[in-house]
Scaffold this motif. Structure first.
Motif, PDB file in Angstrom:
ATOM      1  N   LYS A 204       0.757  -1.028  -0.186  1.00  0.00           N
ATOM      2  CA  LYS A 204      -0.152  -0.219   0.333  1.00  0.00           C
ATOM      3  C   LYS A 204       0.821   1.429  -0.268  1.00  0.00           C
ATOM      4  CE  LYS A 204      -4.019  -2.663   1.044  1.00  0.00           C
ATOM      5  NZ  LYS A 204      -4.982  -2.412  -0.740  1.00  0.00           N
ATOM      6  N   GLY A 205       2.423   1.441   0.159  1.00  0.00           N
ATOM      7  CA  GLY A 205       3.221   2.305   0.038  1.00  0.00           C
ATOM      8  C   GLY A 205       3.487   2.750   1.487  1.00  0.00           C
ATOM      9  N   TYR A 206       2.885   2.389   2.551  1.00  0.00           N
ATOM     10  CA  TYR A 206       3.424   2.998   3.701  1.00  0.00           C
ATOM     11  C   TYR A 206       4.718   1.826   4.538  1.00  0.00           C
ATOM     12  CZ  TYR A 206      -1.538   2.368   3.122  1.00  0.00           C
ATOM     13  OH  TYR A 206      -3.202   3.180   3.405  1.00  0.00           O
ATOM     14  N   LEU A 207       5.424   2.838   5.224  1.00  0.00           N
ATOM     15  CA  LEU A 207       6.682   3.276   5.317  1.00  0.00           C
ATOM     16  C   LEU A 207       6.741   2.520   7.149  1.00  0.00           C
ATOM     17  CD1 LEU A 207       9.706   3.524   4.846  1.00  0.00           C
ATOM     18  CD2 LEU A 207       8.889   5.637   5.975  1.00  0.00           C
ATOM     19  N   GLU A 208       7.178   0.853   7.131  1.00  0.00           N
ATOM     20  CA  GLU A 208       7.745   0.941   8.688  1.00  0.00           C
ATOM     21  C   GLU A 208       9.002   1.368   8.888  1.00  0.00           C
ATOM     22  OE1 GLU A 208       8.651  -3.372  10.690  1.00  0.00           O
ATOM     23  OE2 GLU A 208       8.688  -3.603   8.336  1.00  0.00           O
ATOM     24  N   ILE A 252       2.257  14.431  11.711  1.00  0.00           N
ATOM     25  CA  ILE A 252       3.117  15.807  11.089  1.00  0.00           C
ATOM     26  C   ILE A 252       3.591  16.077  10.318  1.00  0.00           C
ATOM     27  CG2 ILE A 252       3.488  17.648  12.664  1.00  0.00           C
ATOM     28  CD1 ILE A 252       1.465  16.228  15.194  1.00  0.00           C
ATOM     29  N   GLY A 253       5.189  15.103  10.951  1.00  0.00           N
ATOM     30  CA  GLY A 253       6.518  16.169   9.960  1.00  0.00           C
ATOM     31  C   GLY A 253       6.060  16.069   8.325  1.00  0.00           C
ATOM     32  N   GLY A 254       5.830  14.839   7.542  1.00  0.00           N
ATOM     33  CA  GLY A 254       4.455  15.302   6.308  1.00  0.00           C
ATOM     34  C   GLY A 254       4.597  13.671   5.276  1.00  0.00           C
ATOM     35  N   PHE A 255       5.379  12.814   6.448  1.00  0.00           N
ATOM     36  CA  PHE A 255       4.697  10.968   5.828  1.00  0.00           C
ATOM     37  C   PHE A 255       3.258  10.468   5.765  1.00  0.00           C
ATOM     38  CE2 PHE A 255       9.293  10.364   7.838  1.00  0.00           C
ATOM     39  CZ  PHE A 255       9.602  10.651   7.249  1.00  0.00           C
ATOM     40  N   HIS A 256       3.216   9.770   4.782  1.00  0.00           N
ATOM     41  CA  HIS A 256       1.759  10.104   4.682  1.00  0.00           C
ATOM     42  C   HIS A 256       1.310   8.558   4.810  1.00  0.00           C
ATOM     43  CE1 HIS A 256      -2.199   9.407   2.615  1.00  0.00           C
ATOM     44  NE2 HIS A 256      -1.242   8.090   2.386  1.00  0.00           N
ATOM     45  N   TYR A 284      -0.441   4.219  10.949  1.00  0.00           N
ATOM     46  CA  TYR A 284      -1.536   5.708  10.625  1.00  0.00           C
ATOM     47  C   TYR A 284      -1.359   6.138   9.266  1.00  0.00           C
ATOM     48  CZ  TYR A 284      -1.438   5.517  16.091  1.00  0.00           C
ATOM     49  OH  TYR A 284      -1.373   5.203  17.070  1.00  0.00           O
ATOM     50  N   VAL A 285      -2.361   6.675   8.905  1.00  0.00           N
ATOM     51  CA  VAL A 285      -2.607   7.189   7.251  1.00  0.00           C
ATOM     52  C   VAL A 285      -3.350   8.058   7.344  1.00  0.00           C
ATOM     53  CG1 VAL A 285      -3.680   6.166   4.584  1.00  0.00           C
ATOM     54  CG2 VAL A 285      -2.612   4.123   6.733  1.00  0.00           C
TER      55      VAL A 285
END
Length: 504
Positions: A204-208, A252-256, A284-285
């Motif tokens: 889904k493109g989420y970052l670990e 808050i820092g900008g990660f989606h 969190y998304v």
């Protein structure tokens, strides 16, 4: 041998004497050299080739000495198979041991069940069609000086009662894994479940990410933390009770979208579903809400459970959409009490009528939580979203956009247990600070300044996009998919009470 035999069992004493005898023969029971392994037992069983020369290593699980020939069973990380020794063919991997003396090592019973060995030999099948290694060369790789529990097998050579004392199994997991093959399968499955979730989220493109375990202020949940002290900084620190506030900082820092398999710690009670340290997946998304998260959770849980749920274990249906019911409607359904307009004192009276624990320190939120857990939770076997919690129960959650005094929160219940907890995340810094201050009144803290993560509030003041967040209890999910009733069964090393002195 001196004082080394103090408090040792008879078998431990005997094995230590064997250790000395091996050393006297010039055999190093714990060699340093690499042992070359050419295959695995599973590979041999899948791709058997008559008269193939192979080399494997593993633990000796059975040994029957029959005069000039002996049979045994060796176990590596992939399975077990039979090995065969004869006086005529056997060589030991030691220059000082003559061939005619090699077999005497077995006749003198200096090799024991539990020893880790290396064997080289030729594959063949017995008259009973059992794949066997005719061992030509033998190496002792590690001498076992404590005996394994006696392994009992049925007529099909399947272990059915090797090491069954529950407390000893959890305390000595290393022995449990050696003699109870099904235990290893639980933890292999656990790893595969986590990997499947990770792949699902990565796709889904989420970052670990990784967030701090040592925190100056434990936040993100209400729980008693474990406390330590940092000598250089001269400040107390706490093992995290949750990683939620740090992951929100990243949004808050900008990660989606960010997630973490978080090891959390809570200095509270222990029972069949609680351990002081446990694993939670938090995700969190940005620009999503709890309605989106319910749909996303359905897809994730269905994907995981359909893959790992056994076909014969069909008493739970993961057919979507999952049932959705508000927590107050659920309580009314199973208790007959409508709590919607009740104050704290009325709730206490309801608890007394339902014979549910309550005391003056419990908040309204805690009273409602206790009623639901005692009277409702166990009734939800198929996946069910319990939604729209009273605002008092959800200090980090947005107020419901349509329903007064409720929040945009859900918990996922499966098989009578909470598996996940999710929100439309509160991103109003002023409202968040007010609600955390209110929460402090019921927490075991000294002052508001010591209880509230002011840096998190400062981060919110820079603006957090609308965000959906969820925490999924990995241990409970694994319990569900392995049909285990205790969290200790799915933790390699669960926390145990101190072992009594002198107890082996």
């Amino acid at each position: 041998m001196g004082d080394i035999h103090t408090n040792l069992s008879e078998q431990q004493i005997i094995r230590r004497k064997k250790l000395d005898q091996l050393k006297q023969l010039g055999i190093n029971p714990y060699p340093s050299e690499e042992y070359i392994v050419t295959t695995t037992i599973r590979n041999i069983q899948k791709n058997f080739a008559e008269k193939e020369t192979i080399s494997i290593a593993g633990r000796l699980m059975r040994l029957r000495i029959l005069g000039k020939a002996s049979f045994g069973e060796i176990k590596d990380h992939t399975g077990c198979m039979q090995i065969y020794f004869t006086q005529d063919h056997l060589l030991l991997s030691y220059d000082q041991i003559k061939k005619e003396d090699a077999y005497n090592i077995f006749l003198k019973k200096l090799i024991d069940i539990g020893d880790i060995i290396g064997v080289k030999g030729i594959l063949f099948k017995t008259k009973m069609d059992e794949i066997t290694i005719n061992v030509h060369q033998f190496t002792l790789l590690s001498k076992s000086i404590s005996p394994l529990p006696q392994v009992k097998m049925d007529k099909n050579k399947k272990i059915y009662d090797a090491f069954s004392n529950t407390e000893q199994r959890y305390r000595m997991r290393y022995v449990d894994l050696i003699v109870n093959d099904h235990v290893k399968e639980i933890f292999l499955k656990r790893t595969r479940i986590i990997q499947k979730i990770r792949n699902f989220l990565d796709d889904k493109g989420y970052l670990e990410v990784e967030t701090p375990i040592l925190q100056s202020i434990p936040g993100g949940a209400i729980a008693r933390p474990f406390e330590t002290y940092h000598n250089t900084l001269g400040i107390p620190l706490y093992l995290r009770i949750a990683n939620e506030l740090y992951l929100k900082r990243l949004i808050i820092g900008g990660f989606h979208g960010v997630y973490e398999f978080s090891r959390n710690f809570r200095n509270e009670g222990m029972d069949r579903i609680h351990n002081p340290e446990f694993t939670v997946l938090e995700l969190y998304v940005a620009y999503k809400d709890y309605y989106w998260m319910m749909n996303f959770t359905e897809k994730l849980i269905k994907c995981i459970c359909n893959k790992f749920q056994k076909k014969e274990d069909n008493h739970i249906s993961f057919q979507t959409p999952f049932l959705r019911i508000s927590i107050l409607d659920s309580i009314k359904k199973y208790t007959g009490f409508d709590l919607k307009e009740m104050g704290e004192e009325e709730l206490r009276k309801v608890c007394k009528k339902l014979h549910i624990e309550e005391n003056i320190k419990m908040s309204k939120a805690k009273l409602i939580e206790n009623i639901f857990e005692e009277k409702c939770e166990k009734n939800y076997i198929n996946p069910t979203f319990i939604i729209d919690y009273p605002i008092e129960m959800s200090p980090l959650t947005k107020r419901h956009r349509y329903k007064k005094n409720l929040s945009e929160r859900f918990e996922l219940i499966i098989n009578g247990q909470e598996i996940a907890n999710a929100y439309s995340e509160l991103n109003d810094p002023i409202d968040q600070l007010d609600r955390l201050r209110e929460q402090v009144k019921f927490a075991e803290k000294k002052t508001i300044d010591e209880s509230i993560d002011q840096d998190f509030i400062r981060a919110l003041e820079f603006g957090m996009p609308p965000t959906a967040g969820i925490g999924i209890g990995i241990d409970r999910l694994v319990m569900l998919l392995t049909k285990k009733k205790s969290i200790q069964e799915v933790l390699l090393f669960p926390q145990m009470r101190p072992e009594k002195k002198g107890k082996k």
